[in-house]
Enzyme design. Structure first.
Site, PDB file in Angstrom:
ATOM      1  N   THR A   1      -5.048   8.838  -0.849  1.00  0.00           N
ATOM      2  CA  THR A   1      -3.772   9.495  -0.531  1.00  0.00           C
ATOM      3  C   THR A   1      -2.553   8.687  -0.967  1.00  0.00           C
ATOM      4  OG1 THR A   1      -3.765   8.473   1.649  1.00  0.00           O
ATOM      5  CG2 THR A   1      -4.726  10.673   1.494  1.00  0.00           C
ATOM      6  N   LYS A   2      -2.756   7.550  -1.592  1.00  0.00           N
ATOM      7  CA  LYS A   2      -1.596   6.716  -1.961  1.00  0.00           C
ATOM      8  C   LYS A   2      -0.887   7.292  -3.193  1.00  0.00           C
ATOM      9  CE  LYS A   2      -2.543   4.266   1.549  1.00  0.00           C
ATOM     10  NZ  LYS A   2      -3.264   3.050   1.844  1.00  0.00           N
ATOM     11  N   ASN A   3       0.340   6.820  -3.455  1.00  0.00           N
ATOM     12  CA  ASN A   3       1.146   7.423  -4.518  1.00  0.00           C
ATOM     13  C   ASN A   3       0.510   7.289  -5.895  1.00  0.00           C
ATOM     14  OD1 ASN A   3       2.841   7.824  -2.387  1.00  0.00           O
ATOM     15  ND2 ASN A   3       4.691   7.036  -3.397  1.00  0.00           N
TER      16      ASN A   3
ATOM     17  N   ALA B   1       0.825  -1.211   0.000  1.00  0.00           N
ATOM     18  CA  ALA B   1       0.000   0.000   0.000  1.00  0.00           C
ATOM     19  C   ALA B   1       0.860   1.263   0.000  1.00  0.00           C
ATOM     20  CB  ALA B   1      -0.927   0.002   1.207  1.00  0.00           C
TER      21      ALA B   1
ATOM     22  N   TYR C   1      -6.059   3.939  -2.843  1.00  0.00           N
ATOM     23  CA  TYR C   1      -6.839   4.840  -1.991  1.00  0.00           C
ATOM     24  C   TYR C   1      -6.400   6.295  -2.229  1.00  0.00           C
ATOM     25  CZ  TYR C   1      -8.403   7.145   2.278  1.00  0.00           C
ATOM     26  OH  TYR C   1      -8.968   8.015   3.161  1.00  0.00           O
TER      27      TYR C   1
END
Ligand SMILES: *Cc1c(COP(=O)(O)O)cnc(C)c1O
Length: 378
Positions: free
Chosen positions: A179-181, A153, A177
């Protein structure tokens, strides 16, 4: 100055990609998703990639596909997001927590080996904050009977000894999701070289049906094809409406990493002489730089967070140790068998950190952390 913890970088061009999907007849998992899966498999150099509606549903589907359930144990680090342990609970297996290394903050081969029993079916190492755990070492320490499932994640673009996730494990699971990279708001993917696992996952991802919707109607002229429910599954597929947002980000991820690395370097250099702890950098690991986290003595964290907030700097906590949360205290008695994870979890603070962070914002965060040390840690 107000500095947000995170600002996404999706744009009108991305909205146009969604509009293109709306122009087709098919909104759920179809040709767009299949194209993204091929791109992911190529990016990671693995045989298979399957998109899922989140990391969580992808991990549940993976555990179900491996027939892991009641009576089985799965080793998970005490320092991670709750999801890593929750998926084990949700399939009825038992999460066995291990403490993490005090420098890297990740699961170690020796720690996992010590937790292994006759019931151990899998281990889920977490590539915390973007660094990479020693997956090859874990596989060697746990043996071929234990499936290693990488929690990626935080680590899409990282490498360890030149190797990306998915090479030394049974499966590696990603989160898209918000806010993920790499993000499409909510989403995930499972990559694997294990054809039997992927075969099972394809079905478990859609209620154990022998054919997904796109396949049920794709044969010659859109005629209906019969299907059966071959095993128990969940609903974990990703719709094309979201999958369409991923290709430009996959193409740009290595370039974005240059910016992430630059901000991380600036933070590290600025914080070097301050009374803070940071995750150690490991030789041979290319950090995906998902989060930038500093640690202060737990009894001062509230004052430190208040100081940063008063300066307009938005921060968060990643994470309180999982066995210290109310649910797992109730479940396992709450004793602190994981001193490194509990201590790190009680004092960590995640700073604003994303490629779109402007230089003046970076300098404001640094000035605020410096004055925080003077005000709250002197
Ligand atoms: C975000 C995250 C997850 C869960 O991802 P979802 O896509 O929200 O299900 C799992 N593990 C870690 C370490 C995470 O940070």
């Amino acid at each position: 100055m107000q500095v947000p913890f995170y600002r996404h970088s999706l744009s009108r061009a991305d909205a146009a990609r969604v509009a293109d999907v709306l122009d087709t007849t098919f909104l759920t998992s179809g040709p767009v998703g299949r194209d993204v899966e091929a791109r992911l498999a190529a990016f990671f150099g693995v045989h298979h990639a399957l998109l899922t509606s989140s990391w969580t549903t992808g991990a549940i589907a993976t555990l179900m596909s491996l027939d892991i359930g009641p009576g089985d144990e799965v080793i998970v680090p005490a320092m991670t997001f709750i999801a890593t342990a929750n998926v084990v609970e949700l399939v009825g297996a038992t999460p066995v927590f291990v403490d993490v290394d005090p420098d890297t903050l990740m699961m170690t081969p020796a720690g996992a080996r010590a937790a292994r029993t006759d019931r151990t079916r899998a281990a889920i190492p977490v590539h915390l904050y973007g660094q990479m755990a020693d997956v090859a070492g874990l596989a060697a320490a746990l043996g071929p009977e234990v499936a290693i499932i990488e929690d990626c994640a935080h680590c899409f673009e990282g490498r360890r000894d030149g190797v990306r996730p998915g090479r030394h494990s049974r499966a590696a699971i990603f989160s898209f999701y918000a806010t993920k990279n790499v993000t499409c708001g909510e989403g995930g993917a499972v990559i694997s070289n294990d054809a039997a696992l992927v075969d099972a996952l394809r079905k478990v991802r859609v209620h154990g049906m022998s054919a997904a919707a796109a396949d049920r109607f794709s044969a010659g002229g859109g005629g209906f094809r019969p299907w059966d429910m071959e095993r128990l599954g969940i609903k974990a597929n990703l719709p094309d409406l979201l999958a369409c947002l991923l290709p430009p980000q996959i193409d740009a991820i290595d370039a974005q990493l240059v910016r992430r690395r630059k901000i991380a370097k600036r933070y590290r250099a600025a914080f070097a002489g301050l009374p803070l702890r940071m995750q150690a950098e490991q030789a041979g690991v290319e950090d995906a730089h998902h989060l930038f986290v500093v640690w202060v003595p737990p009894q001062r964290r509230r004052a430190c967070v208040d100081h940063l907030n008063a300066n307009g700097v938005q921060v968060t906590v990643n994470y309180d140790a999982v066995p210290s949360t109310a649910y797992y205290r109730e479940r396992f008695g709450g004793a602190n068998h994981f001193p490194v994870s509990f201590e790190w979890g009680a004092g960590c603070i995640s700073l604003p950190f994303f490629p779109g962070l402007a230089d003046p914002e970076i300098e404001h965060v640094i000035a605020s952390v410096r004055s925080m040390c003077d005000a709250a840690l002197a």
